[in-house]
Write an enzyme that holds these catalytic residues in place. Sequence first.
Site, PDB file in Angstrom:
ATOM      1  N   TRP A 190      -2.092  -0.619  59.692  1.00 23.65           N
ATOM      2  CA  TRP A 190      -2.861  -1.030  59.671  1.00 23.65           C
ATOM      3  C   TRP A 190      -3.190  -0.986  61.902  1.00 23.65           C
ATOM      4  O   TRP A 190      -1.760  -1.117  62.017  1.00 23.65           O
ATOM      5  CB  TRP A 190      -3.849  -2.210  59.618  1.00 23.65           C
ATOM      6  CG  TRP A 190      -5.377  -1.925  60.432  1.00 23.65           C
ATOM      7  CD1 TRP A 190      -6.224  -1.425  59.750  1.00 23.65           C
ATOM      8  CD2 TRP A 190      -5.282  -2.444  61.866  1.00 23.65           C
ATOM      9  NE1 TRP A 190      -7.370  -1.760  60.560  1.00 23.65           N
ATOM     10  CE2 TRP A 190      -7.023  -2.618  61.467  1.00 23.65           C
ATOM     11  CE3 TRP A 190      -4.797  -3.302  62.067  1.00 23.65           C
ATOM     12  CZ2 TRP A 190      -8.199  -3.176  63.059  1.00 23.65           C
ATOM     13  CZ3 TRP A 190      -5.468  -3.599  63.055  1.00 23.65           C
ATOM     14  CH2 TRP A 190      -7.041  -3.863  63.654  1.00 23.65           C
ATOM     15  N   ASP A 236     -10.479   1.689  54.216  1.00 23.07           N
ATOM     16  CA  ASP A 236     -11.811   1.358  53.732  1.00 23.07           C
ATOM     17  C   ASP A 236     -12.359   2.946  53.048  1.00 23.07           C
ATOM     18  O   ASP A 236     -12.243   3.952  54.769  1.00 23.07           O
ATOM     19  CB  ASP A 236     -13.024   0.660  54.499  1.00 23.07           C
ATOM     20  CG  ASP A 236     -12.858  -0.909  54.410  1.00 23.07           C
ATOM     21  OD1 ASP A 236     -11.529  -0.962  54.421  1.00 23.07           O
ATOM     22  OD2 ASP A 236     -13.376  -1.629  55.180  1.00 23.07           O
ATOM     23  N   TRP A 238      -6.094  -6.208  51.872  1.00 21.84           N
ATOM     24  CA  TRP A 238      -5.897  -7.473  53.042  1.00 21.84           C
ATOM     25  C   TRP A 238      -4.707  -8.028  52.404  1.00 21.84           C
ATOM     26  O   TRP A 238      -4.911  -8.730  51.259  1.00 21.84           O
ATOM     27  CB  TRP A 238      -6.834  -8.086  53.825  1.00 21.84           C
ATOM     28  CG  TRP A 238      -7.310  -6.403  53.948  1.00 21.84           C
ATOM     29  CD1 TRP A 238      -8.438  -6.748  53.863  1.00 21.84           C
ATOM     30  CD2 TRP A 238      -7.349  -5.401  55.215  1.00 21.84           C
ATOM     31  NE1 TRP A 238      -9.442  -5.203  54.387  1.00 21.84           N
ATOM     32  CE2 TRP A 238      -8.769  -4.972  55.165  1.00 21.84           C
ATOM     33  CE3 TRP A 238      -6.388  -4.685  55.775  1.00 21.84           C
ATOM     34  CZ2 TRP A 238      -8.687  -3.680  55.952  1.00 21.84           C
ATOM     35  CZ3 TRP A 238      -6.229  -3.767  56.821  1.00 21.84           C
ATOM     36  CH2 TRP A 238      -8.065  -3.187  56.797  1.00 21.84           C
TER      37      TRP A 238
END
Length: 493
Positions: A62, A38, A303
């Site tokens: 991530w 983001d 995602w």
Amino acid sequence: MSYSIERANVFIAESKHLLVDQYRLHYHFMGEFGWINDPNGFIQYKGEYHLFYQYHPYQPVWGPMHWGHAVSKDLVEWRHLPVALAPDQEYDRDGCFSGSAIEHNEDLYLLYTGHIMTGPDITKDYYQVQNIAVSKDGVLFEKDAHNPVINTDQIPAHTSQKDFRDPKVFVRDGQFYMVLGSNDDQGKGLILLYRSADLHTWEYVNVMAQSDGTLGDNWECPDVFDLDGVDVLMMSPQRMAPQGNNYHNLHSTVYMVGKLNTDTGIFNYNQYVPIDYGFDFYACQTTLDEQGRRIMIGWMDSWEAVMPTQNGHHWAGAMTLPREVIRDGERLLFRPVAELEQYRLDGLHADSFEVQGQQVLDYRGESYEMELTVDVTKTEQFAIHLRTGEAETIVLSYSPREQLFRFNRDQSGIGPGGERITSLPTPEGKLHVRIFVDTSSIEIFLQDGEKVMTGRIYPQQESQGIALYSNGITQVESLHIWNLARPELVIDK
């Protein structure tokens, strides 16, 4: 493992030489090493655009979130700065999650979510709080001694006690307001509104907006702003079911045009609209710049998406081109920022020619801008084939009879395939398309920003051809292809 800003910066500096350039973008923003998602804290501060972003510098996956940081004078050429935030306190020990930036008393404030794990299950065992970090120079940030500024005891009882994140702060009538993404624990996403006089002491106002059951089970990355006299809410609903040709990604982005009543804390709106109609666009954030433009940037991935650069390339994730948000009545248009035009170099230009069947263009490339206007009144289908090679191509096609535009990447290389379709009227039979191709991405702006379609692609480097195709007669009124300079090669700006 303990994390710190110093450790992250040293690791990045010592590891950058490992990057594989094969799919690295030329004129889009990427992290220096590892994973990004983001955009955060997007703001113009003391004459420069600041872009922060969710960052795991140690691996291209991530992980415990840091805040990366870069600055730009023109929204295209970015200069990396030291990591701004690392998860080094008890209230953010498992991640400095998404948030926003605001200038106050000439200092730059970051408001962000602290993520705290309470057990081994990363999908269930956690809670989240809101924190502040402050900088006087826009580079080095100090976390507030009184963090968290919004703790779990300020979460209303009827909403999720875990999903409580992504603060976006704005000013209205001399007060600070914060919107936060959440859900009702019953499968409906919602936005919470808080108010403050000083950025430190916050009071809960209301559930500002909530899903009616068609808008996903959790809402992330909300953004509220005034645009030419109306209020706009942007946010990212998760696990939203498809509706016709729209919302075929697992997670989506939408906007609503309406009115925020700060007394009641309720945002009234009549409809919601997709922001992007392609494959890879999520968690967008906007800022108002000194020219009075509302500029938006988004994460150019999503995602659960396949990202080939995670395998041996040592990086993953990129940002979209910055887009200007323009009000057109009750709808919004999204256009590439004008600054991109200064990066145009030579290419291919042609006016007024017919296409019947296939026509291969005398141009090859993997990083360029293409703009064309065509008359489709005498054709059954018009198509543009990009990044064509021996067994690869990306197909953009338009059917005037159906008034549908298709973006197909089934033969786009080693990445994910699929097709996205959007309705697109062509008044007077004219189709205007502006396309930005950049090594492993395509952004398609239709009818001067009425619709945008974004997607990641991973073709072989040799697949660089371009062809036009027409079933019937298509009159091309104008065609322009510009090579785009790599930003670091442009000087004296």
